[in-house]
Design an enzyme around this catalytic site. Structure first.
Site, mmCIF file in Angstrom:
data_model
loop_
_atom_site.group_PDB
_atom_site.id
_atom_site.type_symbol
_atom_site.label_atom_id
_atom_site.label_comp_id
_atom_site.label_asym_id
_atom_site.label_seq_id
_atom_site.Cartn_x
_atom_site.Cartn_y
_atom_site.Cartn_z
ATOM 1 N N LYS A 12 0.801 -1.193 -0.224
ATOM 2 C CA LYS A 12 -0.024 0.108 -0.042
ATOM 3 C C LYS A 12 0.837 1.256 -0.078
ATOM 4 C CE LYS A 12 -3.802 -2.447 2.474
ATOM 5 N NZ LYS A 12 -4.666 -2.369 3.514
ATOM 6 N N TYR A 52 -12.063 -2.754 -3.826
ATOM 7 C CA TYR A 52 -12.579 -2.810 -2.268
ATOM 8 C C TYR A 52 -14.129 -2.770 -2.370
ATOM 9 C CZ TYR A 52 -8.089 -2.404 0.313
ATOM 10 O OH TYR A 52 -7.036 -2.729 0.667
ATOM 11 N N ASN A 115 -1.777 -0.118 7.205
ATOM 12 C CA ASN A 115 -1.247 -1.795 7.541
ATOM 13 C C ASN A 115 -0.535 -2.109 6.281
ATOM 14 O OD1 ASN A 115 -3.398 -2.134 5.880
ATOM 15 N ND2 ASN A 115 -4.501 -3.342 7.444
ATOM 16 N N HIS A 118 -1.750 -5.742 1.324
ATOM 17 C CA HIS A 118 -2.954 -6.197 1.050
ATOM 18 C C HIS A 118 -2.733 -7.658 0.504
ATOM 19 C CE1 HIS A 118 -6.898 -7.127 -0.756
ATOM 20 N NE2 HIS A 118 -5.878 -7.726 -1.732
ATOM 21 N N GLU A 129 -8.955 -10.065 -8.387
ATOM 22 C CA GLU A 129 -8.063 -8.980 -8.455
ATOM 23 C C GLU A 129 -6.903 -9.082 -9.357
ATOM 24 O OE1 GLU A 129 -7.113 -9.511 -4.067
ATOM 25 O OE2 GLU A 129 -9.037 -8.956 -3.605
HETATM 26 N N1 UDP Z 1 -9.707 -1.049 7.467
HETATM 27 C C1 UDP Z 1 -9.820 0.029 8.267
HETATM 28 N N2 UDP Z 1 -10.658 -0.050 9.265
HETATM 29 C C2 UDP Z 1 -11.238 -1.043 9.553
HETATM 30 C C3 UDP Z 1 -11.158 -2.165 8.776
HETATM 31 C C4 UDP Z 1 -10.299 -2.224 7.610
HETATM 32 O O1 UDP Z 1 -9.260 1.124 7.723
HETATM 33 O O2 UDP Z 1 -12.243 -1.206 10.638
HETATM 34 C C5 UDP Z 1 -8.902 -1.033 6.038
HETATM 35 C C6 UDP Z 1 -7.438 -1.713 6.367
HETATM 36 O O3 UDP Z 1 -6.514 -1.213 5.784
HETATM 37 C C7 UDP Z 1 -7.729 -3.020 5.616
HETATM 38 C C8 UDP Z 1 -8.684 -2.701 4.367
HETATM 39 O O4 UDP Z 1 -9.496 -1.660 4.936
HETATM 40 O O5 UDP Z 1 -6.678 -3.745 5.389
HETATM 41 C C9 UDP Z 1 -9.434 -3.884 3.869
HETATM 42 O O6 UDP Z 1 -10.212 -4.521 4.998
HETATM 43 P P1 UDP Z 1 -10.209 -5.737 5.145
HETATM 44 O O7 UDP Z 1 -11.281 -6.305 6.260
HETATM 45 O O8 UDP Z 1 -10.562 -6.667 3.813
HETATM 46 O O9 UDP Z 1 -8.781 -6.261 5.753
HETATM 47 P P2 UDP Z 1 -7.622 -7.140 5.151
HETATM 48 O O10 UDP Z 1 -8.166 -8.266 4.111
HETATM 49 O O11 UDP Z 1 -6.858 -6.034 4.292
HETATM 50 O O12 UDP Z 1 -6.752 -7.789 6.295
HETATM 51 MG MG MG Z 2 -9.745 -7.912 2.684
#
Ligand code: UDP
Ligand code: MG
Length: 153
Positions: A12, A52, A115, A118, A129
């Site tokens: 990211k 997303y 974080n 991805h 994707e």
């Molecule tokens: N995210 C956020 N707040 C939240 C949950 C998710 O900002 O409460 C962001 C975070 O960067 C995350 C991304 O949205 O990596 C996508 O969310 P997902 O639940 O798909 O998590 P991932 O698959 O990336 O672990």
């Molecule tokens: Mg995800």
């Protein structure tokens, strides 16, 4: 689970800005996965909204799109045994504070909204994707390491 399984992994904008691209690539290389596509791209909000789409109703969605469009990302496709699930294990949990030491998120970041990486969550989503980020297709090559990483190839 197959040796041909593929996953979409992305550094990211914060991971790129913090100079962590090489370290993230190294984790996948060292584990034995094969890199079959890689590019640095400044994604548009429209493209990121497609990526997303499943999260569009969530309150953090606008902030997530802004964050993801704030600089270039590095998209890649890694192939190998159990690439999707093990790829996510290499990344760690969504909230870095809960992510074990030794995972990318557990070692390099602290906030859910920053974080740094991805990873696809299912084989089906990985294929979607990969098509979204690499419509031009991916490379096909035989790694010299394959017989040393996998049995019966
Ligand atoms: N995210 C956020 N707040 C939240 C949950 C998710 O900002 O409460 C962001 C975070 O960067 C995350 C991304 O949205 O990596 C996508 O969310 P997902 O639940 O798909 O998590 P991932 O698959 O990336 O672990
Ligand atoms: Mg995800």
């Amino acid at each position: 689970m197959s040796v041909q399984e593929r996953t979409y992994i992305m550094v990211k904008p914060d991971g790129v800005q913090r100079g962590l691209v090489g370290k993230i690539i190294t984790r996948f290389e060292e584990r034995g996965y094969k890199l079959i596509a890689l590019k640095l791209v400044q994604a548009t909000p429209e493209h990121l909204e497609k990526h997303y789409a499943d999260l569009s109703a969530r309150p953090f969605f606008p902030g997530l799109i802004k964050y993801m469009a704030s600089g270039p990302v590095v998209g890649m496709v890694w192939q190998g045994l159990d690439a999707v699930k093990t790829g996510r294990a290499i990344l760690g949990t969504t909230n870095p504070l809960q992510s074990p030491i030794g995972t990318i998120r557990g070692d390099f970041c602290l906030a859910t909204g920053r974080n740094i990486c991805h990873g696809s969550d299912t084989v089906e989503n990985a294929e979607k994707e990969i098509t979204l980020w690499f419509p031009e297709g991916v490379a096909q090559w035989t790694s010299a390491l394959e017989t040393w990483v996998f049995e019966n190839t």
